[in-house]
Design a protein around this motif. Structure first.
Motif, PDB file in Angstrom:
ATOM      1  N   THR A   6     -31.490  31.852 -42.252  1.00 27.71           N
ATOM      2  CA  THR A   6     -32.073  31.434 -43.526  1.00 27.71           C
ATOM      3  C   THR A   6     -31.009  30.897 -44.469  1.00 27.71           C
ATOM      4  O   THR A   6     -31.237  29.902 -45.172  1.00 27.71           O
ATOM      5  CB  THR A   6     -32.830  32.591 -44.192  1.00 27.71           C
ATOM      6  OG1 THR A   6     -33.866  33.045 -43.317  1.00 27.71           O
ATOM      7  CG2 THR A   6     -33.461  32.148 -45.495  1.00 27.71           C
ATOM      8  N   THR A   7     -29.831  31.506 -44.493  1.00 30.99           N
ATOM      9  CA  THR A   7     -28.792  31.030 -45.395  1.00 30.99           C
ATOM     10  C   THR A   7     -27.960  29.912 -44.775  1.00 30.99           C
ATOM     11  O   THR A   7     -27.492  29.023 -45.485  1.00 30.99           O
ATOM     12  CB  THR A   7     -27.881  32.190 -45.829  1.00 30.99           C
ATOM     13  OG1 THR A   7     -27.499  32.961 -44.670  1.00 30.99           O
ATOM     14  CG2 THR A   7     -28.589  33.093 -46.797  1.00 30.99           C
ATOM     15  N   VAL A   8     -27.782  29.951 -43.466  1.00 30.10           N
ATOM     16  CA  VAL A   8     -27.032  28.886 -42.802  1.00 30.10           C
ATOM     17  C   VAL A   8     -27.782  27.560 -42.891  1.00 30.10           C
ATOM     18  O   VAL A   8     -27.208  26.510 -43.167  1.00 30.10           O
ATOM     19  CB  VAL A   8     -26.742  29.251 -41.330  1.00 30.10           C
ATOM     20  CG1 VAL A   8     -26.251  28.046 -40.542  1.00 30.10           C
ATOM     21  CG2 VAL A   8     -25.708  30.370 -41.267  1.00 30.10           C
ATOM     22  N   LEU A   9     -29.102  27.590 -42.666  1.00 29.79           N
ATOM     23  CA  LEU A   9     -29.911  26.374 -42.654  1.00 29.79           C
ATOM     24  C   LEU A   9     -30.656  26.138 -43.964  1.00 29.79           C
ATOM     25  O   LEU A   9     -30.926  24.991 -44.332  1.00 29.79           O
ATOM     26  CB  LEU A   9     -30.920  26.437 -41.507  1.00 29.79           C
ATOM     27  CG  LEU A   9     -30.340  26.583 -40.093  1.00 29.79           C
ATOM     28  CD1 LEU A   9     -31.462  26.682 -39.072  1.00 29.79           C
ATOM     29  CD2 LEU A   9     -29.405  25.431 -39.758  1.00 29.79           C
ATOM     30  N   GLY A  10     -30.992  27.221 -44.661  1.00 31.74           N
ATOM     31  CA  GLY A  10     -31.831  27.095 -45.851  1.00 31.74           C
ATOM     32  C   GLY A  10     -31.211  26.291 -46.962  1.00 31.74           C
ATOM     33  O   GLY A  10     -31.923  25.633 -47.740  1.00 31.74           O
ATOM     34  N   VAL A  11     -29.897  26.298 -47.065  1.00 28.11           N
ATOM     35  CA  VAL A  11     -29.261  25.523 -48.130  1.00 28.11           C
ATOM     36  C   VAL A  11     -29.497  24.024 -47.936  1.00 28.11           C
ATOM     37  O   VAL A  11     -29.590  23.273 -48.915  1.00 28.11           O
ATOM     38  CB  VAL A  11     -27.751  25.842 -48.205  1.00 28.11           C
ATOM     39  CG1 VAL A  11     -26.994  25.309 -46.997  1.00 28.11           C
ATOM     40  CG2 VAL A  11     -27.149  25.316 -49.493  1.00 28.11           C
ATOM     41  N   LEU A  23     -38.025  20.070 -43.045  1.00 28.59           N
ATOM     42  CA  LEU A  23     -36.641  20.029 -42.590  1.00 28.59           C
ATOM     43  C   LEU A  23     -36.185  21.401 -42.109  1.00 28.59           C
ATOM     44  O   LEU A  23     -35.520  21.529 -41.070  1.00 28.59           O
ATOM     45  CB  LEU A  23     -35.746  19.532 -43.725  1.00 28.59           C
ATOM     46  CG  LEU A  23     -34.271  19.298 -43.403  1.00 28.59           C
ATOM     47  CD1 LEU A  23     -34.134  18.275 -42.287  1.00 28.59           C
ATOM     48  CD2 LEU A  23     -33.533  18.823 -44.645  1.00 28.59           C
ATOM     49  N   PHE A  24     -36.536  22.446 -42.853  1.00 25.78           N
ATOM     50  CA  PHE A  24     -36.162  23.800 -42.460  1.00 25.78           C
ATOM     51  C   PHE A  24     -36.704  24.134 -41.073  1.00 25.78           C
ATOM     52  O   PHE A  24     -35.986  24.655 -40.209  1.00 25.78           O
ATOM     53  CB  PHE A  24     -36.697  24.814 -43.473  1.00 25.78           C
ATOM     54  CG  PHE A  24     -36.306  26.241 -43.171  1.00 25.78           C
ATOM     55  CD1 PHE A  24     -35.157  26.782 -43.715  1.00 25.78           C
ATOM     56  CD2 PHE A  24     -37.090  27.042 -42.341  1.00 25.78           C
ATOM     57  CE1 PHE A  24     -34.787  28.100 -43.431  1.00 25.78           C
ATOM     58  CE2 PHE A  24     -36.728  28.345 -42.049  1.00 25.78           C
ATOM     59  CZ  PHE A  24     -35.576  28.882 -42.607  1.00 25.78           C
ATOM     60  N   LEU A  25     -37.979  23.838 -40.845  1.00 21.75           N
ATOM     61  CA  LEU A  25     -38.605  24.180 -39.573  1.00 21.75           C
ATOM     62  C   LEU A  25     -38.048  23.354 -38.422  1.00 21.75           C
ATOM     63  O   LEU A  25     -37.888  23.863 -37.300  1.00 21.75           O
ATOM     64  CB  LEU A  25     -40.120  24.011 -39.684  1.00 21.75           C
ATOM     65  CG  LEU A  25     -40.797  25.005 -40.645  1.00 21.75           C
ATOM     66  CD1 LEU A  25     -42.236  24.595 -40.921  1.00 21.75           C
ATOM     67  CD2 LEU A  25     -40.745  26.419 -40.081  1.00 21.75           C
ATOM     68  N   ARG A  26     -37.755  22.084 -38.663  1.00 24.22           N
ATOM     69  CA  ARG A  26     -37.160  21.251 -37.613  1.00 24.22           C
ATOM     70  C   ARG A  26     -35.795  21.801 -37.196  1.00 24.22           C
ATOM     71  O   ARG A  26     -35.456  21.822 -36.003  1.00 24.22           O
ATOM     72  CB  ARG A  26     -37.033  19.802 -38.093  1.00 24.22           C
ATOM     73  CG  ARG A  26     -38.360  19.069 -38.162  1.00 24.22           C
ATOM     74  CD  ARG A  26     -38.231  17.681 -38.764  1.00 24.22           C
ATOM     75  NE  ARG A  26     -39.531  17.045 -38.842  1.00 24.22           N
ATOM     76  CZ  ARG A  26     -40.102  16.365 -37.846  1.00 24.22           C
ATOM     77  NH1 ARG A  26     -39.446  16.205 -36.704  1.00 24.22           N
ATOM     78  NH2 ARG A  26     -41.299  15.832 -37.995  1.00 24.22           N
ATOM     79  N   LEU A  27     -35.015  22.242 -38.153  1.00 22.39           N
ATOM     80  CA  LEU A  27     -33.724  22.842 -37.832  1.00 22.39           C
ATOM     81  C   LEU A  27     -33.905  24.192 -37.149  1.00 22.39           C
ATOM     82  O   LEU A  27     -33.315  24.460 -36.093  1.00 22.39           O
ATOM     83  CB  LEU A  27     -32.902  23.001 -39.109  1.00 22.39           C
ATOM     84  CG  LEU A  27     -32.367  21.715 -39.739  1.00 22.39           C
ATOM     85  CD1 LEU A  27     -31.852  21.986 -41.154  1.00 22.39           C
ATOM     86  CD2 LEU A  27     -31.258  21.115 -38.889  1.00 22.39           C
ATOM     87  N   ARG A  28     -34.724  25.044 -37.736  1.00 28.43           N
ATOM     88  CA  ARG A  28     -34.913  26.409 -37.210  1.00 28.43           C
ATOM     89  C   ARG A  28     -35.376  26.403 -35.759  1.00 28.43           C
ATOM     90  O   ARG A  28     -34.925  27.231 -34.946  1.00 28.43           O
ATOM     91  CB  ARG A  28     -35.947  27.139 -38.092  1.00 28.43           C
ATOM     92  CG  ARG A  28     -36.501  28.444 -37.496  1.00 28.43           C
ATOM     93  CD  ARG A  28     -35.433  29.504 -37.392  1.00 28.43           C
ATOM     94  NE  ARG A  28     -35.914  30.721 -36.747  1.00 28.43           N
ATOM     95  CZ  ARG A  28     -35.833  30.973 -35.456  1.00 28.43           C
ATOM     96  NH1 ARG A  28     -35.308  30.081 -34.631  1.00 28.43           N
ATOM     97  NH2 ARG A  28     -36.261  32.126 -34.959  1.00 28.43           N
ATOM     98  N   ARG A  29     -36.268  25.502 -35.427  1.00 28.08           N
ATOM     99  CA  ARG A  29     -36.896  25.533 -34.105  1.00 28.08           C
ATOM    100  C   ARG A  29     -36.070  24.868 -33.010  1.00 28.08           C
ATOM    101  O   ARG A  29     -36.412  24.993 -31.831  1.00 28.08           O
ATOM    102  CB  ARG A  29     -38.265  24.843 -34.191  1.00 28.08           C
ATOM    103  CG  ARG A  29     -39.271  25.643 -34.991  1.00 28.08           C
ATOM    104  CD  ARG A  29     -40.534  24.879 -35.289  1.00 28.08           C
ATOM    105  NE  ARG A  29     -41.492  25.756 -35.978  1.00 28.08           N
ATOM    106  CZ  ARG A  29     -42.633  25.341 -36.512  1.00 28.08           C
ATOM    107  NH1 ARG A  29     -42.957  24.049 -36.466  1.00 28.08           N
ATOM    108  NH2 ARG A  29     -43.442  26.204 -37.101  1.00 28.08           N
ATOM    109  N   ASN A  30     -35.002  24.218 -33.377  1.00 33.91           N
ATOM    110  CA  ASN A  30     -34.307  23.392 -32.385  1.00 33.91           C
ATOM    111  C   ASN A  30     -32.808  23.635 -32.338  1.00 33.91           C
ATOM    112  O   ASN A  30     -32.040  22.748 -31.981  1.00 33.91           O
ATOM    113  CB  ASN A  30     -34.600  21.912 -32.659  1.00 33.91           C
ATOM    114  CG  ASN A  30     -36.069  21.588 -32.460  1.00 33.91           C
ATOM    115  OD1 ASN A  30     -36.605  21.729 -31.369  1.00 33.91           O
ATOM    116  ND2 ASN A  30     -36.732  21.196 -33.540  1.00 33.91           N
ATOM    117  N   VAL A  31     -32.400  24.856 -32.680  1.00 29.76           N
ATOM    118  CA  VAL A  31     -31.012  25.259 -32.490  1.00 29.76           C
ATOM    119  C   VAL A  31     -30.999  26.516 -31.625  1.00 29.76           C
ATOM    120  O   VAL A  31     -31.958  27.293 -31.605  1.00 29.76           O
ATOM    121  CB  VAL A  31     -30.291  25.532 -33.827  1.00 29.76           C
ATOM    122  CG1 VAL A  31     -30.158  24.255 -34.640  1.00 29.76           C
ATOM    123  CG2 VAL A  31     -30.997  26.620 -34.638  1.00 29.76           C
ATOM    124  N   GLY A  32     -29.921  26.685 -30.891  1.00 32.13           N
ATOM    125  CA  GLY A  32     -29.770  27.879 -30.066  1.00 32.13           C
ATOM    126  C   GLY A  32     -29.184  29.012 -30.885  1.00 32.13           C
ATOM    127  O   GLY A  32     -28.042  28.932 -31.347  1.00 32.13           O
TER     128      GLY A  32
END
Length: 495
Positions: A186-191, A169-178
């Protein structure tokens, strides 16, 4: 994502009125009519099965568990700031002593144990990271283990499933936002990824998981000033806030507290507020539940910011190849892109960092250590080493050179080092094949050795027998009946 008013001007600013459109390309616009992506993520996490996880993602989850536990132990004995934080966590516990605080010993309610262990998990910047940068497991692993101890009887296969789902889930979010290097990803998405793992450990339903994501948004925060500024202990301890927030979100959702239903894609949702509506929903969902991205996670050879690693590697190799000593050097030029340059400024402060956290995020200091000692280790970031006169003298010779070839666009960029000697020679090297990179990944033998080394720095080092047993338990975690045994061994409660 584009809205209806943008169809004639896809390059225009994002407006939040009207139905949202998912963009596969500028020429192919597809209407989305289903619910917020939180529902898709919740469905994925609730349905995940160990048997469906690819082997490389299973191995990555197990490596990340051992790797994270090791760097937590090391931080307990190396980073002075964690003593105060851990004391606050213990004093604030109040309730049932459920979960272990590593290194210092003792138990606290799961939420506070996750806070303490999560804070230590990134303190040394030695935890794993995505090839694109940012750190998934320092939030995921402490949250998952804190709740596993609270629940009890969580088998190794379930822990692997929880961690692998969170990493994916982390990687899917990290790789597909501008991303504009403004919010701290890390803190915006990592939670949210940590909440996925925590919710899985609690066996939350799909609806409860969706609620948990909405609740977790209350802890989705942080800016890149954590990296750009100097003098703060928070730069190393941020993962504790994500871990604590994830455990709290999961526990509240377990009690059927409802969350924000449109947490990601709503008018003022995460994607629209933090990323100006620039995200690719289709890519986030492609292969969800089948293709786990965790196998791409990388493990660090040196305890410093990943952006410094190409410069450390190039410097060490140049010093070795040409038989140089730090006294031979006239100047070390580091060719840096946009982000790396920020780790060189203000230059005098970066050359002489005042805190352990500042040292790890200073390219001049890390390069000076590499040039002086031909290696970089945990010991190089202990108190007395920060004032080593030879290292500080070498750091004065490090000069950043702006080079847009090394700007951070997606994957962590390479770098170049030029060394000029006092007798007029010049050597240069562009970093490639950096240890721990995608082309040179770390093996289990390395993870074992790293764990043993990290454990030796703990404020209360485990015995050699305990270290060896935990290494084997994590290597074969899928055969473990109760992952609580791992924490019991590290705490000295069982052998």
């Amino acid at each position: 994502m584009l809205n209806k008013k943008q169809l004639d001007n896809p390059d225009g600013g994002f407006e939040t009125e009207g139905p949202l459109i998912c963009r596969a390309s500028r020429r192919q616009l597809i209407m989305t009519i289903h619910t917020d992506i939180a529902g898709d993520f919740a469905d994925f996490v609730s349905r995940a099965r160990f048997e469906d996880i690819p082997e490389d993602a299973v191995e990555a989850a197990k490596k990340s568990i051992l790797d994270t536990l090791g760097v937590v132990l090391a931080a307990s004995g190396v980073e002075p700031a964690v003593r105060g934080l851990t004391k606050v966590a213990m004093e604030s516990g109040g309730g049932t002593a459920e979960s272990t605080i590593l290194g210092f010993g003792g138990r606290a309610p799961a939420m506070m144990a996750a806070f303490a262990n999560g804070a230590m998990a990134h303190c040394l910047d030695f935890d794993d990271h995505a090839p694109e940068g940012h750190h998934p497991s320092s939030s995921i692993v402490p949250a998952a283990f804190a709740l596993a101890e609270r629940v009890g009887g969580i088998p190794g296969r379930e822990m692997i499933t929880a961690v692998a789902a969170g990493q994916d889930l982390f990687l899917r979010l990290r790789r597909n936002v501008g991303w504009k290097q403004d919010w701290h990803l890390t803190t915006v998405l990592g939670v949210f990824s940590a909440t996925a793992s925590a919710g899985r450990i609690l066996s939350l339903s799909k609806q409860q998981l969706a609620n948990a994501f909405g609740i977790a948004s209350m802890q989705s925060c942080g800016t890149m000033e954590l990296a750009y500024g100097v003098g703060s202990d928070l730069r190393g301890m941020y993962a504790g806030f994500s871990s604590k927030g994830a455990v709290l979100a999961a526990l509240l959702a377990e009690r059927d507290i409802s969350g924000i239903k449109t947490v990601f894609e709503g008018k003022a949702g995460i994607f629209n507020i933090y990323f100006d509506g620039r995200y690719d929903k289709e890519k986030m969902l492609v292969g969800l539940g089948n293709d786990y991205a965790g196998g791409s996670i990388l493990y660090k050879p040196w305890p410093s910011c990943g952006a410094s690693h190409p410069y450390i590697h190039a410097t060490i190799e140049l010093m070795k190849d040409h038989g140089l000593a730090s006294e031979d050097l006239e100047q070390i030029r580091v060719h840096v892109g946009d982000f790396q340059n920020r780790l060189c400024l203000p230059l005098e402060s970066r050359r002489k960092p005042a805190t352990l956290a500042d040292a790890k995020f200073s390219i001049p200091f890390c390069v000076a250590v590499a040039a002086t000692r031909r290696q970089v280790s945990i010991a190089d970031f202990t108190g007395e080493r920060l004032t080593d006169p030879r290292v500080l003298a070498t750091a004065q010779k490090v000069v950043p050179v702006l080079d847009e070839r090394f700007d951070w666009k997606m994957k962590l960029p390479e770098g170049r080092v030029d060394i000029l000697t006092r007798d007029g020679r010049a050597f240069c090297r562009t970093a490639d094949d950096v240890p721990g990179g995608s082309d040179t990944p770390m093996t289990w033998d390395y993870i074992f050795d790293k764990f043993s080394d990290c454990a030796s720095f703990s404020v209360a080092p485990p015995s050699r027998e305990a270290i060896e047993r935990v290494r084997e338990m994590c290597r074969h975690l899928e055969s473990l009946d109760d992952v609580t045994d791992v924490m019991r061994v590290l705490a000295g409660d069982a052998l």
